[in-house]
Scaffold this active site. Structure first.
Site, short mmCIF file in Angstrom:
data_model
loop_
_atom_site.label_atom_id
_atom_site.label_comp_id
_atom_site.label_asym_id
_atom_site.label_seq_id
_atom_site.Cartn_x
_atom_site.Cartn_y
_atom_site.Cartn_z
N ASP A 65 18.80 -15.28 34.66
CA ASP A 65 18.71 -14.34 33.54
C ASP A 65 20.08 -13.99 32.96
OD1 ASP A 65 19.45 -12.96 35.84
OD2 ASP A 65 17.68 -11.71 35.89
N ASN A 114 11.50 -2.13 41.61
CA ASN A 114 10.12 -2.08 41.07
C ASN A 114 9.40 -3.41 41.28
OD1 ASN A 114 11.40 -3.72 39.28
ND2 ASN A 114 11.06 -2.46 37.47
N HIS A 129 10.65 -6.38 40.46
CA HIS A 129 10.97 -7.44 39.50
C HIS A 129 11.72 -8.58 40.18
CE1 HIS A 129 15.00 -5.43 38.10
NE2 HIS A 129 15.26 -6.35 38.99
N GLU A 174 9.66 -7.90 34.65
CA GLU A 174 9.36 -6.51 35.00
C GLU A 174 7.85 -6.34 35.23
OE1 GLU A 174 11.71 -4.58 35.59
OE2 GLU A 174 13.29 -4.59 34.11
C1 F6R Z 1 19.64 -10.75 38.77
C2 F6R Z 1 18.23 -10.63 39.01
C3 F6R Z 1 17.62 -9.34 39.45
C4 F6R Z 1 18.20 -8.84 40.77
C5 F6R Z 1 17.51 -7.54 41.23
C6 F6R Z 1 18.10 -7.00 42.50
O1 F6R Z 1 19.94 -12.05 38.33
O2 F6R Z 1 17.56 -11.57 38.83
O3 F6R Z 1 16.23 -9.52 39.57
O4 F6R Z 1 18.03 -9.82 41.75
O5 F6R Z 1 17.63 -6.58 40.21
O6 F6R Z 1 19.41 -6.60 42.25
P1 F6R Z 1 20.40 -6.13 43.41
O7 F6R Z 1 20.71 -7.33 44.20
O8 F6R Z 1 21.61 -5.61 42.68
O9 F6R Z 1 19.66 -5.08 44.19
#
Ligand code: F6R
Length: 243
Positions: free
Chosen positions: A67, A136, A138, A143
């Site tokens: 992303d 959440n 995701h 989302e």
């Molecule tokens: C980032 C991504 C997000 C993160 C998720 C967890 O490329 O795909 O889905 O993996 O938000 O983020 P952290 O590791 O910061 O808790």
């Protein structure tokens, strides 16, 4: 699903890096699906060490990131392009032309999403997709929603994601409101999936995502249907599941 329990963040990072290293050793021209966020930083450091010690060669590896924020340039230190270069690419011998990240500066979402899907198709799909887990549920920026999105698409970030990510920006107002993300189908098409989780704050969502009902309201729950998922977590993140 395989679940590997690590005692702490460092051990989680080592175990996850070993699995990625095995993939690169077994298939030197593999396609790695990569993630940003705080969870993978330690495993990227381990991969850099592996490269520096001469154990890993990324010269034929191709990468496709999950992303990118829409509206941020590559030079913006909060863009995922910047993150990947700082935390991994600049320190290993992956070729710039073999790295792929959605281009946040393209305003035409339909064009950019179609371009990115075509790249992944041309690469022959993803061999190993690394995922972090949002609070959440995701994955990428998929989302909670009423249905599972398929290919790369532009999403409006939820309040909870903006809240979680504001720590990286001067204020919540500076967090972009939209992002490009690989879709659930693209993620599910990866031959192998590696999910990394650490910290107590992830314990509830780990339980829900991997042991609760499969629902687009918890996007990661779809991973229960994937034939080759490995979850690597520290004790705190895995504290609410029975192993
Ligand atoms: C980032 C991504 C997000 C993160 C998720 C967890 O490329 O795909 O889905 O993996 O938000 O983020 P952290 O590791 O910061 O808790």
């Amino acid at each position: 699903m395989r679940i590997l329990k690590a005692k702490d963040y460092l051990e989680m990072s080592r175990k996850a890096a070993n699995l990625i290293a095995a993939q690169v050793i077994l298939k030197p021209d593999c396609v790695l699906g990569l993630a940003t966020g705080s969870t993978p930083i330690g495993l990227y450091q381990q991969l850099i060490q592996g490269y520096q010690q001469g154990n890993l060669d990324f010269s034929q590896v191709k990468t496709a990131n999950l992303d990118e924020y829409k509206g941020l340039t590559r030079e913006n230190d909060q863009s995922y392009y910047y993150f990947m270069h700082q935390n991994l690419f600049k320190s290993i011998n992956v070729k710039e032309e073999n790295t792929n990240i959605p281009d946040g500066t393209v305003a035409d979402s339909a064009n950019e999403c179609a371009r990115y899907d075509e790249i992944i198709r041309t690469l022959g799909g993803v061999d190993l997709q690394l995922l972090g887990l949002g609070h959440n549920g995701h994955i990428g920026f998929n989302e909670p929603a009423d249905s599972f999105a398929k290919g790369t698409h532009c999403v409006d970030l939820t309040k909870s994601t903006i809240e979680a990510n504001k720590r990286f920006f001067a204020s919540a107002d500076d967090v972009p409101r939209q992002a490009y993300t690989m879709g659930i189908q693209t993620i599910m098409n990866a031959r192998k999936i590696l999910v990394v989780v650490n910290g107590e704050a992830k314990a509830d969502i780990v339980q829900k995502a991997f042991f609760g009902p499969v629902t687009p309201q918890v996007p990661a729950s779809i991973l229960q249907f994937h034939p080759d998922v490995t979850l690597v977590g520290d004790e705190a993140a895995l504290s609410k599941i029975n192993l």
